[in-house]
Design an enzyme around this catalytic site. Structure first.
Site, short mmCIF file in Angstrom:
data_model
loop_
_atom_site.label_atom_id
_atom_site.label_comp_id
_atom_site.label_asym_id
_atom_site.label_seq_id
_atom_site.Cartn_x
_atom_site.Cartn_y
_atom_site.Cartn_z
CG ASP A 1 -0.10 -0.12 2.47
OD1 ASP A 1 0.51 1.01 3.04
OD2 ASP A 1 0.14 -1.37 3.08
CG ASP B 1 1.92 4.66 5.74
OD1 ASP B 1 1.77 3.83 6.52
OD2 ASP B 1 2.18 5.85 6.35
#
Length: 282
Positions: A207, A209
């Site tokens: 991802d 973050d």
């Protein structure tokens, strides 16, 4: 011998032919799970699940000292940690594989972070915390596997278990110049150096973050699960190539990390202290 520490989602290695399970107790307590000794693609390796069976341990609950000590005592010379991470850079998208060369400790002191203390004084250099020889072997393995591998990045380690705020994400990205964020590689990387092990991490980006303005891009357990399986499959291709080729010896900085680091003379140590210190020195 190579040891692999599996992170989130990697609790066993498919194709590993079991030789023996070591339910290991160390001077620093129990390991996260039994250390599995086996053969992978014909090569003898060790495998340890960092979070234990069923992912029972949060990052700050992992007994990193016991894990690293047990691997060293069982004959490991090289350790590859596998970790899920968030990205702090657009050029490291979800699905990317990254090998950091630097680590930034942003934990909060809940973890036992050194073998030294309580009568044994030592100060190990971690200016270059990973083993360049193992990184080079991993890069070559990725090339043979046809997998892109990003290198020369910085991993910021946070305490967890909560996912971070945007302010914390911006701090790591801007003030600390980190490229990745995770919860488990500190103190693992530094303990490996204290144990004179060749160490590096294969990071699997899941991802972005939470530093992006688009909340759809922010880290969540759901997004982690969506991305992780495909990223792990690529990582396992790299690991398969790594174990099938001869690896270089430990770098000088890893192999002789304790040469001038221990301040306490042997005759000031107890028999028990000298025993575990000699394991690290081996």
């Amino acid at each position: 011998m190579l040891a692999i520490i599996g992170g989130s989602g990697l609790y066993s290695l498919e194709g590993l032919e079991l030789i023996q399970e070591h339910d290991t107790d160390t001077p620093f307590g129990k390991t996260s799970a039994p250390v599995v000794e086996g053969k992978l693609h014909g090569q003898r390796i060790l495998f340890l699940s960092r979070h234990g069976s069923g992912h029972a341990r949060l990052p700050h609950e992992v007994n990193y000292r016991a894990n690293i000590f047990a691997l060293k005592a069982l004959g490991a010379t090289h350790v590859l940690g596998v970790s899920a991470v968030g990205s702090l850079r657009m050029e490291l998208p979800p699905g990317a594989l990254v090998v950091p060369n630097q680590y930034f400790d942003h934990t909060r002191g809940l973890r036992a972070r050194s073998f030294f203390g309580e009568g044994v004084a030592g100060h190990v250099s971690t200016a270059e915390p990973v083993c360049g020889n193992l990184v080079a072997d991993l890069v070559a393995a990725a090339k043979r596997a046809g997998v892109e591998l990003h290198t020369n990045k910085t991993y910021g380690c946070v305490e967890g278990p909560r996912l971070g705020t945007q302010a914390e994400s911006f701090f790591l990205r801007n003030a600390a110049a980190c490229d990745l964020v995770g919860m488990t590689n500190v103190p693992e990387v530094f303990l490996a150096r204290e144990a004179q092990l060749s160490y590096c991490t294969l990071c699997l980006v899941t991802d972005y973050d939470c530093w992006l303005d688009d909340p759809e891009q922010h880290v969540s357990v759901e997004k982690f699960m969506e991305t992780y399986a495909g990223t792990l499959a690529q990582g396992l291709k790299v690991i398969a190539e790594l174990v099938q080729a001869p690896m270089q010896e430990r770098s000088e900085s890893a192999r002789n990390a304790l040469a001038m680091a221990v301040m306490t003379p042997n005759d000031a140590l107890s028999a028990e202290q000298l025993q575990w210190l000699n394991v690290l020195r081996g």
